[in-house]
Design a protein around this motif. Structure first.
Motif, PDB file in Angstrom:
ATOM      1  N   ARG A 168       0.681  -1.238   0.112  1.00  0.00           N
ATOM      2  CA  ARG A 168      -0.115  -0.072   0.123  1.00  0.00           C
ATOM      3  C   ARG A 168       0.956   1.171   0.065  1.00  0.00           C
ATOM      4  O   ARG A 168       0.252   2.249  -0.572  1.00  0.00           O
ATOM      5  CB  ARG A 168      -0.873  -0.050   1.120  1.00  0.00           C
ATOM      6  N   LEU A 169       2.023   1.103   0.683  1.00  0.00           N
ATOM      7  CA  LEU A 169       3.023   2.306   0.612  1.00  0.00           C
ATOM      8  C   LEU A 169       3.724   2.282  -0.769  1.00  0.00           C
ATOM      9  O   LEU A 169       4.530   3.449  -0.756  1.00  0.00           O
ATOM     10  CB  LEU A 169       3.872   2.198   1.884  1.00  0.00           C
ATOM     11  N   GLY A 170       3.400   1.442  -1.458  1.00  0.00           N
ATOM     12  CA  GLY A 170       4.203   1.249  -2.878  1.00  0.00           C
ATOM     13  C   GLY A 170       5.680   1.055  -2.761  1.00  0.00           C
ATOM     14  O   GLY A 170       6.482   1.664  -3.422  1.00  0.00           O
ATOM     15  N   LEU A 171       6.122   0.162  -1.678  1.00  0.00           N
ATOM     16  CA  LEU A 171       7.317  -0.261  -1.654  1.00  0.00           C
ATOM     17  C   LEU A 171       7.973  -1.547  -2.302  1.00  0.00           C
ATOM     18  O   LEU A 171       6.821  -2.243  -2.438  1.00  0.00           O
ATOM     19  CB  LEU A 171       7.515  -0.180   0.011  1.00  0.00           C
ATOM     20  N   ASP A 172       8.995  -1.482  -2.731  1.00  0.00           N
ATOM     21  CA  ASP A 172       9.873  -2.785  -3.277  1.00  0.00           C
ATOM     22  C   ASP A 172      10.215  -3.339  -2.028  1.00  0.00           C
ATOM     23  O   ASP A 172      10.958  -2.785  -1.215  1.00  0.00           O
ATOM     24  CB  ASP A 172      10.616  -2.428  -4.108  1.00  0.00           C
ATOM     25  N   ALA A 173       9.880  -4.718  -1.698  1.00  0.00           N
ATOM     26  CA  ALA A 173      10.054  -5.495  -0.528  1.00  0.00           C
ATOM     27  C   ALA A 173      11.220  -6.492  -0.776  1.00  0.00           C
ATOM     28  O   ALA A 173      10.882  -7.319  -1.651  1.00  0.00           O
ATOM     29  CB  ALA A 173       9.244  -6.000   0.077  1.00  0.00           C
ATOM     30  N   VAL A 174      12.209  -6.588   0.135  1.00  0.00           N
ATOM     31  CA  VAL A 174      13.200  -7.691  -0.036  1.00  0.00           C
ATOM     32  C   VAL A 174      12.762  -8.391   1.598  1.00  0.00           C
ATOM     33  O   VAL A 174      12.812  -7.537   2.360  1.00  0.00           O
ATOM     34  CB  VAL A 174      14.921  -7.508   0.020  1.00  0.00           C
ATOM     35  N   CYS A 175      12.299  -9.677   1.564  1.00  0.00           N
ATOM     36  CA  CYS A 175      12.052 -10.347   2.788  1.00  0.00           C
ATOM     37  C   CYS A 175      13.154 -11.428   3.258  1.00  0.00           C
ATOM     38  O   CYS A 175      14.112 -11.795   2.321  1.00  0.00           O
ATOM     39  CB  CYS A 175      10.827 -11.098   2.482  1.00  0.00           C
ATOM     40  N   VAL A 176      13.229 -11.532   4.336  1.00  0.00           N
ATOM     41  CA  VAL A 176      13.978 -12.372   4.960  1.00  0.00           C
ATOM     42  C   VAL A 176      13.561 -13.262   5.885  1.00  0.00           C
ATOM     43  O   VAL A 176      12.767 -12.817   7.016  1.00  0.00           O
ATOM     44  CB  VAL A 176      15.220 -11.714   5.816  1.00  0.00           C
TER      45      VAL A 176
END
Length: 436
Positions: A20-28
């Motif tokens: 919703r914030l328009g972020l690209d996410a890298v998940c650990v």
């Protein structure tokens, strides 16, 4: 250009907030966390799967190149299991956010007590290893006293020792759970509350004060927001929480502080650099129209303006957790009546028919919960308690005593993060070469 965030152990709601914030996410994720995720949750996301609790040095080795290729705006988590990992990456990558030293203090409760020894929020404490240590501490500070894991969570392994006559039995319970090194603390009298705060460059804005209700084995069985406090006590609480956060050098983002309102004034039990659990986020959004997870994430990545002042509550909310007689679950009566009540905001049963309901020794042993909203704190508390009594968990006996003890020994070892604090403390300095 879209901002990029590194999320540690995110659950689907946090991923949705990032989207919703328009972020690209890298998940650990740890391998165990990754296996439990719905199949499509991480589609189109970069995911790093690493057992950082057992090999913390691998965390920076795997994540730093991703930051070098496309820098993160922040590393963020709301999971207790992920706060050390997030802080170690913050330091290693040269990012803003809560420093590793602060998170180590909050996670290792003995470090915290030592650090606060000369402050106004100090509580008498020491580390114990033997039955003699317990007896000596009780004699020195007076009974009752508390013994618990040094860096545990979820209310597991806590022992209240009322007198010298109970020392030997308490020590036996600790050792039965595999707790060979424990924290001893003076017992703090009075009701317990928790405080969720958002901090903005050293300015602390208290959002929600929650009354806490505890039950079997000191496990939390309910919360009410806002806590029904008079103005003078509330002002003292806000002051003590601010002093505590300053003392541990937590200047930015979410925090959850647990206190006792003692006869000598508010005293800090422990603190965390995350939002509170037990549906506190749901209740805070209902009462204050503030989503703590979304706000914490937005502040971390520079997408939230600092709050000017504390929010004003609109109504009240309460959560109550269910306790069932241990055994195999046969059925639950009253579900439709309770679930469909117009004041119920959330309802969940944790145990399926045919599964074994364990004795409550930590938070995840509870059988489920419901969240209600009402006009006042007293009304919300009363309604939640009344609805909970309308549920009847029907169980049949099973013989699993030895298995249950072994399960909790494993949980105590898993949740006590003292060894992880030591391991990560050793490797954080070596990562300075990755800082940008």
């Amino acid at each position: 250009m879209r901002k990029r965030v590194c999320l540690i152990s995110p659950k689907p709601p946090v991923l949705e907030r990032a989207q919703r914030l328009g972020l690209d996410a890298v998940c650990v994720f740890t391998p165990e966390e990754f296996r439990k995720l719905p199949a499509d949750v991480c589609r189109d996301l970069v995911s790093v799967v690493v057992s950082y609790q057992h090999a913390p040095e691998r965390l920076v080795d795997l994540v730093a190149p991703l930051h070098a290729a496309a820098p993160f705006a922040a590393v963020f988590t709301v999971q207790e299991e992920g706060v050390l990992a997030a802080a170690s990456l913050n330091d290693a990558l040269g990012l803003d956010g809560v420093a590793y030293d602060t998170v180590a203090l909050l996670t290792d409760k003995w470090r915290m007590r030592e650090h606060l020894r000369s402050t106004d929020v100090a509580v008498r404490a020491q580390v114990g290893h033997s039955v003699a240590d317990i007896g000596a501490f009780g004699a020195a500070v007076g009974y009752p006293i508390i013994a618990k894991p040094v860096a545990g969570s979820a209310s597991i392994g806590i022992q209240r020792i009322a007198s010298a006559d109970e020392v030997a039995a308490a020590y036996e319970k600790l050792t039965d759970l595999g707790i060979e090194r424990f924290l001893l603390e003076e017992y703090l009298d009075g009701p317990e509350i928790s405080v969720d705060t958002l901090s903005f460059r050293g300015r602390h804005v208290v959002i929600a004060l929650a009354e806490k209700l505890t039950g079997t084995n000191h496990v939390e069985f309910g919360h009410v927001i806002p806590a029904p406090l008079n103005a003078d006590v509330e002002q003292q609480v806000v002051r003590v929480v601010s002093e505590f956060l300053d003392a541990v050098r937590l200047a930015d983002g979410l925090s959850h502080t647990e206190l006792k309102l003692t006869s000598a004034g508010p005293r800090v039990i422990e603190g965390h650099n995350r939002r509170g659990g037990d549906r506190i986020n749901t209740m805070t959004e209902a009462v204050y129209d503030i989503d703590l997870e979304a706000s914490g994430l937005a502040w971390a990545v520079g997408e939230l303006e600092p709050l000017a002042d504390r929010p004003t509550p609109d109504g009240a909310a309460a959560v109550v957790f269910f306790e069932a007689r241990p055994g195999r679950l046969v059925r639950v009566d009253g579900v439709d009546e309770v679930k469909n009540h117009p004041a119920v905001r959330e309802f969940h049963i944790n145990v399926a028919v045919g599964q074994v309901v364990p004795e409550v020794r930590w938070s995840l042993d509870r059988a489920g919960y419901l969240v209600v909203t009402a006009g006042t704190a007293a009304e919300a508390r009363s309604l939640a308690a009344d609805l909970a009594t309308r549920l009847v968990f029907v169980t049949e006996p099973v013989a699993n005593g030895a298995d249950d003890v072994e399960r909790h020994r494993h949980l105590v070892a898993e949740l006590d993060q003292a060894n992880l604090v030591a391991a990560m403390t050793a490797i954080v300095p070596r990562a300075e070469s990755f800082a940008r």
